[in-house]
Write a protein that holds these residues in place. Sequence first.
Motif, PDB file in Angstrom:
ATOM      1  N   MET A 107      73.485  64.024  32.514  1.00 28.30           N
ATOM      2  CA  MET A 107      72.493  63.041  32.081  1.00 28.30           C
ATOM      3  C   MET A 107      72.961  62.339  30.826  1.00 28.30           C
ATOM      4  O   MET A 107      73.760  62.868  30.043  1.00 28.30           O
ATOM      5  CB  MET A 107      71.138  63.695  31.800  1.00 28.30           C
ATOM      6  CG  MET A 107      71.118  64.591  30.583  1.00 28.30           C
ATOM      7  SD  MET A 107      69.451  64.920  29.926  1.00 28.30           S
ATOM      8  CE  MET A 107      68.664  65.750  31.273  1.00 28.30           C
ATOM      9  N   ASP A 108      72.457  61.126  30.659  1.00 28.26           N
ATOM     10  CA  ASP A 108      72.589  60.418  29.391  1.00 28.26           C
ATOM     11  C   ASP A 108      71.383  60.831  28.560  1.00 28.26           C
ATOM     12  O   ASP A 108      70.254  60.444  28.866  1.00 28.26           O
ATOM     13  CB  ASP A 108      72.610  58.913  29.628  1.00 28.26           C
ATOM     14  CG  ASP A 108      72.761  58.125  28.327  1.00 28.26           C
ATOM     15  OD1 ASP A 108      71.946  58.334  27.404  1.00 28.26           O
ATOM     16  OD2 ASP A 108      73.684  57.308  28.245  1.00 28.26           O
ATOM     17  N   LEU A 109      71.605  61.633  27.535  1.00 34.53           N
ATOM     18  CA  LEU A 109      70.500  62.213  26.778  1.00 34.53           C
ATOM     19  C   LEU A 109      69.620  61.146  26.133  1.00 34.53           C
ATOM     20  O   LEU A 109      68.396  61.284  26.091  1.00 34.53           O
ATOM     21  CB  LEU A 109      71.033  63.175  25.717  1.00 34.53           C
ATOM     22  CG  LEU A 109      69.981  63.973  24.946  1.00 34.53           C
ATOM     23  CD1 LEU A 109      69.150  64.832  25.892  1.00 34.53           C
ATOM     24  CD2 LEU A 109      70.631  64.829  23.876  1.00 34.53           C
ATOM     25  N   SER A 110      70.223  60.083  25.637  1.00 38.45           N
ATOM     26  CA  SER A 110      69.449  59.025  24.989  1.00 38.45           C
ATOM     27  C   SER A 110      68.473  58.382  25.971  1.00 38.45           C
ATOM     28  O   SER A 110      67.296  58.180  25.655  1.00 38.45           O
ATOM     29  CB  SER A 110      70.396  57.973  24.411  1.00 38.45           C
ATOM     30  OG  SER A 110      69.666  56.910  23.840  1.00 38.45           O
ATOM     31  N   SER A 111      68.947  58.078  27.169  1.00 34.88           N
ATOM     32  CA  SER A 111      68.087  57.487  28.200  1.00 34.88           C
ATOM     33  C   SER A 111      66.982  58.449  28.602  1.00 34.88           C
ATOM     34  O   SER A 111      65.822  58.055  28.770  1.00 34.88           O
ATOM     35  CB  SER A 111      68.924  57.110  29.423  1.00 34.88           C
ATOM     36  OG  SER A 111      68.108  56.693  30.494  1.00 34.88           O
ATOM     37  N   PHE A 112      67.342  59.718  28.742  1.00 35.92           N
ATOM     38  CA  PHE A 112      66.363  60.729  29.123  1.00 35.92           C
ATOM     39  C   PHE A 112      65.257  60.845  28.083  1.00 35.92           C
ATOM     40  O   PHE A 112      64.067  60.861  28.423  1.00 35.92           O
ATOM     41  CB  PHE A 112      67.054  62.080  29.310  1.00 35.92           C
ATOM     42  CG  PHE A 112      66.114  63.215  29.626  1.00 35.92           C
ATOM     43  CD1 PHE A 112      65.698  63.443  30.928  1.00 35.92           C
ATOM     44  CD2 PHE A 112      65.647  64.061  28.626  1.00 35.92           C
ATOM     45  CE1 PHE A 112      64.831  64.478  31.233  1.00 35.92           C
ATOM     46  CE2 PHE A 112      64.776  65.096  28.915  1.00 35.92           C
ATOM     47  CZ  PHE A 112      64.373  65.307  30.226  1.00 35.92           C
ATOM     48  N   LEU A 113      65.638  60.918  26.815  1.00 35.44           N
ATOM     49  CA  LEU A 113      64.646  61.092  25.755  1.00 35.44           C
ATOM     50  C   LEU A 113      63.740  59.869  25.616  1.00 35.44           C
ATOM     51  O   LEU A 113      62.541  60.008  25.359  1.00 35.44           O
ATOM     52  CB  LEU A 113      65.344  61.393  24.426  1.00 35.44           C
ATOM     53  CG  LEU A 113      65.988  62.771  24.314  1.00 35.44           C
ATOM     54  CD1 LEU A 113      66.722  62.919  22.991  1.00 35.44           C
ATOM     55  CD2 LEU A 113      64.964  63.883  24.489  1.00 35.44           C
ATOM     56  N   THR A 114      64.306  58.680  25.811  1.00 32.32           N
ATOM     57  CA  THR A 114      63.484  57.472  25.757  1.00 32.32           C
ATOM     58  C   THR A 114      62.413  57.504  26.844  1.00 32.32           C
ATOM     59  O   THR A 114      61.225  57.247  26.583  1.00 32.32           O
ATOM     60  CB  THR A 114      64.355  56.217  25.920  1.00 32.32           C
ATOM     61  OG1 THR A 114      65.271  56.130  24.825  1.00 32.32           O
ATOM     62  CG2 THR A 114      63.492  54.958  25.951  1.00 32.32           C
ATOM     63  N   LEU A 121      61.403  61.866  35.670  1.00 32.24           N
ATOM     64  CA  LEU A 121      62.573  61.712  34.804  1.00 32.24           C
ATOM     65  C   LEU A 121      63.871  62.093  35.491  1.00 32.24           C
ATOM     66  O   LEU A 121      64.953  61.938  34.921  1.00 32.24           O
ATOM     67  CB  LEU A 121      62.403  62.541  33.529  1.00 32.24           C
ATOM     68  CG  LEU A 121      61.240  62.161  32.610  1.00 32.24           C
ATOM     69  CD1 LEU A 121      61.321  62.935  31.307  1.00 32.24           C
ATOM     70  CD2 LEU A 121      61.209  60.671  32.335  1.00 32.24           C
ATOM     71  N   ILE A 122      63.777  62.581  36.720  1.00 34.67           N
ATOM     72  CA  ILE A 122      65.002  62.880  37.469  1.00 34.67           C
ATOM     73  C   ILE A 122      65.871  61.633  37.595  1.00 34.67           C
ATOM     74  O   ILE A 122      67.096  61.720  37.728  1.00 34.67           O
ATOM     75  CB  ILE A 122      64.679  63.478  38.860  1.00 34.67           C
ATOM     76  CG1 ILE A 122      65.969  64.001  39.519  1.00 34.67           C
ATOM     77  CG2 ILE A 122      63.972  62.459  39.735  1.00 34.67           C
ATOM     78  CD1 ILE A 122      65.717  64.751  40.815  1.00 34.67           C
ATOM     79  N   HIS A 123      65.258  60.439  37.519  1.00 33.04           N
ATOM     80  CA  HIS A 123      66.032  59.203  37.642  1.00 33.04           C
ATOM     81  C   HIS A 123      66.963  58.999  36.445  1.00 33.04           C
ATOM     82  O   HIS A 123      67.896  58.188  36.519  1.00 33.04           O
ATOM     83  CB  HIS A 123      65.103  57.988  37.798  1.00 33.04           C
ATOM     84  CG  HIS A 123      64.493  57.504  36.511  1.00 33.04           C
ATOM     85  ND1 HIS A 123      63.295  58.007  36.041  1.00 33.04           N
ATOM     86  CD2 HIS A 123      64.910  56.584  35.597  1.00 33.04           C
ATOM     87  CE1 HIS A 123      63.003  57.408  34.894  1.00 33.04           C
ATOM     88  NE2 HIS A 123      63.954  56.555  34.596  1.00 33.04           N
ATOM     89  N   CYS A 124      66.751  59.750  35.359  1.00 34.46           N
ATOM     90  CA  CYS A 124      67.614  59.670  34.186  1.00 34.46           C
ATOM     91  C   CYS A 124      68.790  60.642  34.286  1.00 34.46           C
ATOM     92  O   CYS A 124      69.609  60.719  33.362  1.00 34.46           O
ATOM     93  CB  CYS A 124      66.830  59.977  32.912  1.00 34.46           C
ATOM     94  SG  CYS A 124      65.460  58.855  32.600  1.00 34.46           S
TER      95      CYS A 124
END
Length: 239
Positions: A16-23, A97-100
């Motif tokens: 995962m891209d952590l930044s995208s996930f957290l946003t 959030l699975i899409h992240c």
Amino acid sequence: MLKTILFDLDGTLLPMDLSSFLTSYFNGLARICSHIAEPPVLHKHIMAATAAMIRDTRPHKTNQEVFLEDFTPRFNLPAEELMALFDNYYQGDFKNLIHCTAPTPLARQICLHLLDKGYRLVLATNPIFPRVATAQRMQWAGIADLPWALVTTYEHCHYCKPNPEYYREVLEKVGARPSETLMVGNDTREDLAAAKLGIKTYLVTDYLIDHGDPDYRADFTGRLEDFMEFAKKLPPATS
């Protein structure tokens, strides 16, 4: 001889891209909590309470207790009502959030291969999330049903990464020795801090989080597919 393998989750077994996930995480939670705080305010308070967990070193306080101790006084609501909002989110919209993430069959294949060789596996994800949120992410990664010796969540852990005491507590819980343990993760500070206890480290570079910290050096480095080859070369774990 290695006997125990510790795995990070986010960015390691669950790409995962952590930044995208957290946003996306904060945006979703803000919708659930819109009646108690504006999104920037909620974000600020969650980050402050999370930072309190990471800083705390009291061995008698779980991470959950530290979070609530810091977070609850910020709102004019009882802790039970606040936590019910979080629970509703984790059991509902959180699944979107699975899409992240970019789940890969490699995660399960690696774990099954090591289990077949007799290794004890620990999911050593930073315990800043509750059990329900971690279980959801494990499902996305395809590893939820595996016989983990331990999965670290904020309900039962007393420290967070990169505090070496987090790793000490993990080893004590599963009865492992540092010299017989390998930590596999993608964060050059949080995961490589395990080396302070004498634990060997493998830095997974697919979704690398590089803090540029010269205090930490990985014993092994490679992509997740490289770790699969590394695992294949490991001898069977001895009792």
